[in-house]
Design a protein around this motif. Structure first.
Motif, PDB file in Angstrom:
ATOM      1  N   ILE A 180       0.968  -1.266   0.035  1.00 23.45           N
ATOM      2  CA  ILE A 180      -0.154  -0.017  -0.058  1.00 23.45           C
ATOM      3  C   ILE A 180       0.834   1.307  -0.069  1.00 23.45           C
ATOM      4  CG2 ILE A 180      -1.670   1.307   1.347  1.00 23.45           C
ATOM      5  CD1 ILE A 180      -2.857  -1.281   2.254  1.00 23.45           C
ATOM      6  N   ASP A 181       1.903   1.231   0.859  1.00 17.64           N
ATOM      7  CA  ASP A 181       2.603   2.355   1.064  1.00 17.64           C
ATOM      8  C   ASP A 181       3.510   2.841  -0.291  1.00 17.64           C
ATOM      9  OD1 ASP A 181       4.009   4.545   2.746  1.00 17.64           O
ATOM     10  OD2 ASP A 181       5.922   3.223   1.946  1.00 17.64           O
ATOM     11  N   HIS A 182       3.958   1.357  -1.011  1.00 19.45           N
ATOM     12  CA  HIS A 182       4.812   1.472  -2.354  1.00 19.45           C
ATOM     13  C   HIS A 182       3.861   2.258  -3.222  1.00 19.45           C
ATOM     14  CE1 HIS A 182       7.047   0.599  -6.018  1.00 19.45           C
ATOM     15  NE2 HIS A 182       5.795  -0.070  -6.390  1.00 19.45           N
ATOM     16  N   TYR A 183       2.694   1.863  -3.543  1.00 22.29           N
ATOM     17  CA  TYR A 183       1.813   2.397  -4.625  1.00 22.29           C
ATOM     18  C   TYR A 183       1.181   3.807  -4.236  1.00 22.29           C
ATOM     19  CZ  TYR A 183       1.653  -1.871  -7.148  1.00 22.29           C
ATOM     20  OH  TYR A 183       2.249  -2.967  -7.870  1.00 22.29           O
ATOM     21  N   HIS A 184       1.058   4.214  -3.000  1.00 22.69           N
ATOM     22  CA  HIS A 184       0.670   5.423  -2.546  1.00 22.69           C
ATOM     23  C   HIS A 184       1.861   6.652  -2.798  1.00 22.69           C
ATOM     24  CE1 HIS A 184      -0.810   8.796  -0.002  1.00 22.69           C
ATOM     25  NE2 HIS A 184       0.394   8.782   0.915  1.00 22.69           N
ATOM     26  N   VAL A 185       3.143   6.200  -2.415  1.00 24.87           N
ATOM     27  CA  VAL A 185       4.204   6.986  -2.755  1.00 24.87           C
ATOM     28  C   VAL A 185       4.429   7.119  -4.461  1.00 24.87           C
ATOM     29  CG1 VAL A 185       6.624   7.387  -2.525  1.00 24.87           C
ATOM     30  CG2 VAL A 185       5.126   6.625  -0.678  1.00 24.87           C
ATOM     31  N   PHE A 186       4.211   5.764  -5.185  1.00 20.07           N
ATOM     32  CA  PHE A 186       4.632   5.828  -6.521  1.00 20.07           C
ATOM     33  C   PHE A 186       3.875   6.743  -7.273  1.00 20.07           C
ATOM     34  CE2 PHE A 186       4.370   3.875 -10.622  1.00 20.07           C
ATOM     35  CZ  PHE A 186       5.917   3.947 -11.176  1.00 20.07           C
ATOM     36  N   TYR A 187       2.447   6.809  -7.055  1.00 18.78           N
ATOM     37  CA  TYR A 187       1.591   7.787  -7.526  1.00 18.78           C
ATOM     38  C   TYR A 187       1.272   8.955  -6.990  1.00 18.78           C
ATOM     39  CZ  TYR A 187       0.378   3.603 -10.613  1.00 18.78           C
ATOM     40  OH  TYR A 187       0.353   2.750 -11.695  1.00 18.78           O
ATOM     41  N   LEU A 188       2.647   9.432  -6.275  1.00 22.61           N
ATOM     42  CA  LEU A 188       2.737  10.831  -5.811  1.00 22.61           C
ATOM     43  C   LEU A 188       1.671  11.042  -4.666  1.00 22.61           C
ATOM     44  CD1 LEU A 188       2.985  12.621  -9.380  1.00 22.61           C
ATOM     45  CD2 LEU A 188       4.954  11.894  -7.512  1.00 22.61           C
ATOM     46  N   HIS A 189       1.628  10.335  -3.659  1.00 20.98           N
ATOM     47  CA  HIS A 189       0.785  10.345  -2.547  1.00 20.98           C
ATOM     48  C   HIS A 189      -0.742  10.668  -2.748  1.00 20.98           C
ATOM     49  CE1 HIS A 189       4.399  10.708  -0.050  1.00 20.98           C
ATOM     50  NE2 HIS A 189       4.864  11.369  -1.220  1.00 20.98           N
ATOM     51  N   THR A 190      -1.264   9.679  -3.618  1.00 19.35           N
ATOM     52  CA  THR A 190      -2.714   9.657  -3.729  1.00 19.35           C
ATOM     53  C   THR A 190      -3.619   9.494  -2.520  1.00 19.35           C
ATOM     54  OG1 THR A 190      -2.610   7.315  -4.254  1.00 19.35           O
ATOM     55  CG2 THR A 190      -2.251   9.079  -6.149  1.00 19.35           C
ATOM     56  N   GLY A 191      -4.757   9.777  -2.682  1.00 21.29           N
ATOM     57  CA  GLY A 191      -5.694   9.806  -1.376  1.00 21.29           C
ATOM     58  C   GLY A 191      -5.963   8.153  -1.221  1.00 21.29           C
ATOM     59  N   ALA A 192      -6.892   7.972  -0.123  1.00 26.06           N
ATOM     60  CA  ALA A 192      -7.219   6.807   0.202  1.00 26.06           C
ATOM     61  C   ALA A 192      -8.026   6.241  -1.052  1.00 26.06           C
ATOM     62  CB  ALA A 192      -7.954   6.566   1.264  1.00 26.06           C
ATOM     63  N   ILE A 193      -9.116   6.642  -1.502  1.00 23.27           N
ATOM     64  CA  ILE A 193      -9.732   6.160  -2.544  1.00 23.27           C
ATOM     65  C   ILE A 193      -9.232   5.761  -3.768  1.00 23.27           C
ATOM     66  CG2 ILE A 193     -11.987   6.576  -3.933  1.00 23.27           C
ATOM     67  CD1 ILE A 193     -13.124   8.211  -1.844  1.00 23.27           C
ATOM     68  N   LEU A 194      -8.434   6.822  -4.300  1.00 23.19           N
ATOM     69  CA  LEU A 194      -7.559   6.463  -5.453  1.00 23.19           C
ATOM     70  C   LEU A 194      -6.494   5.405  -5.336  1.00 23.19           C
ATOM     71  CD1 LEU A 194      -7.125   7.414  -8.402  1.00 23.19           C
ATOM     72  CD2 LEU A 194      -5.582   9.158  -7.756  1.00 23.19           C
ATOM     73  N   THR A 195      -5.843   5.345  -4.068  1.00 27.90           N
ATOM     74  CA  THR A 195      -4.761   4.422  -3.978  1.00 27.90           C
ATOM     75  C   THR A 195      -5.670   3.080  -4.015  1.00 27.90           C
ATOM     76  OG1 THR A 195      -3.441   5.914  -2.425  1.00 27.90           O
ATOM     77  CG2 THR A 195      -3.281   3.466  -2.108  1.00 27.90           C
ATOM     78  N   TYR A 196      -6.795   2.800  -3.270  1.00 23.45           N
ATOM     79  CA  TYR A 196      -7.445   1.504  -3.083  1.00 23.45           C
ATOM     80  C   TYR A 196      -7.935   1.218  -4.892  1.00 23.45           C
ATOM     81  CZ  TYR A 196     -11.313  -1.714  -2.601  1.00 23.45           C
ATOM     82  OH  TYR A 196     -12.293  -2.960  -2.809  1.00 23.45           O
ATOM     83  N   THR A 197      -8.190   2.251  -5.387  1.00 23.11           N
ATOM     84  CA  THR A 197      -8.450   1.704  -6.998  1.00 23.11           C
ATOM     85  C   THR A 197      -7.413   1.297  -7.732  1.00 23.11           C
ATOM     86  OG1 THR A 197     -10.188   3.641  -7.049  1.00 23.11           O
ATOM     87  CG2 THR A 197      -9.553   2.828  -9.018  1.00 23.11           C
TER      88      THR A 197
END
Length: 203
Positions: A180-197
């Protein structure tokens, strides 16, 4: 000329009885005296570790963790095939194989979890899950690499395998936080909903 030192009786015996060739050496009394008693045939034990790889809980980066496992797997293959060694940067197939290794390691431990142990046994035997199963709605199955995946009607689609049948990982595991942290940072600290998507498309 002598130095005045006395020679121990043991060394005198060695000099007198020292064998002249290798055949005499193996048959000499001194050599036989030093041999250890045969303790029986050697035994090789294969141990299945019931704990998660320690590095999973010690690593703070999913990318680093994946690459470490990939390098270890390459080392193993190079040791097995020294005449066909792989060199250079890690390849996409090697990274994918490392990911499968990580997921399979985590799944193997949590398959023993009391809540899903019976479900896993049913899946392995090809039997139907009970109506009270927590995995019933996921239609889980084991693929050819023994990885537990989500089933369903998407199997007939042309989507990539990880989109049709995401790999199942227990939420009480450090690797989930790393992913979760990897994709959150990789996509420039996206929000919870976008990270989940994003995770829903990747896993």
């Amino acid at each position: 000329m002598t130095c005045g030192c006395s020679v121990h009786p043991f060394f005198k015996e060695c000099l007198v009885n020292f064998p002249g060739d290798s055949y005499d050496l193996h048959n000499s009394e001194l050599y036989q005296r030093e041999l250890k008693d045969h303790q029986g045939e050697p035994v090789c034990l294969l141990v299945h570790n019931s704990e998660i790889l320690p590095i999973i809980n010690k690593c703070s980066s999913f990318t680093k963790l994946q690459r470490i496992i990939a390098w270890c797997m390459r080392f193993k293959e190079n040791a097995r095939n020294p005449l066909q060694r792989t060199t250079g940067n890690l390849t996409e197939p090697e990274l994918s194989a490392a990911l499968i290794c990580l997921v399979r390691s985590v799944q193997f431990v949590f398959r023993r979890h009391i809540d899903i142990y019976e479900d896993i046994q049913c899946i392995m035997k090809g039997e139907k899950l009970s109506n009270s199963s927590k995995l019933l709605n996921l239609s889980p199955f084991l693929d050819e690499k023994n990885v537990l995946r989500v089933g369903g009607r998407l199997q007939h689609s042309e989507l990539p395998l990880n989109h049709k049948h995401p790999m199942l990982i227990h939420n009480n595991c450090n690797i989930c936080d790393l992913i979760i942290d990897h994709y959150h940072v990789f996509y420039l600290h996206t929000g919870a909903i976008l990270t989940y998507t994003i995770l829903d498309h990747k896993w």
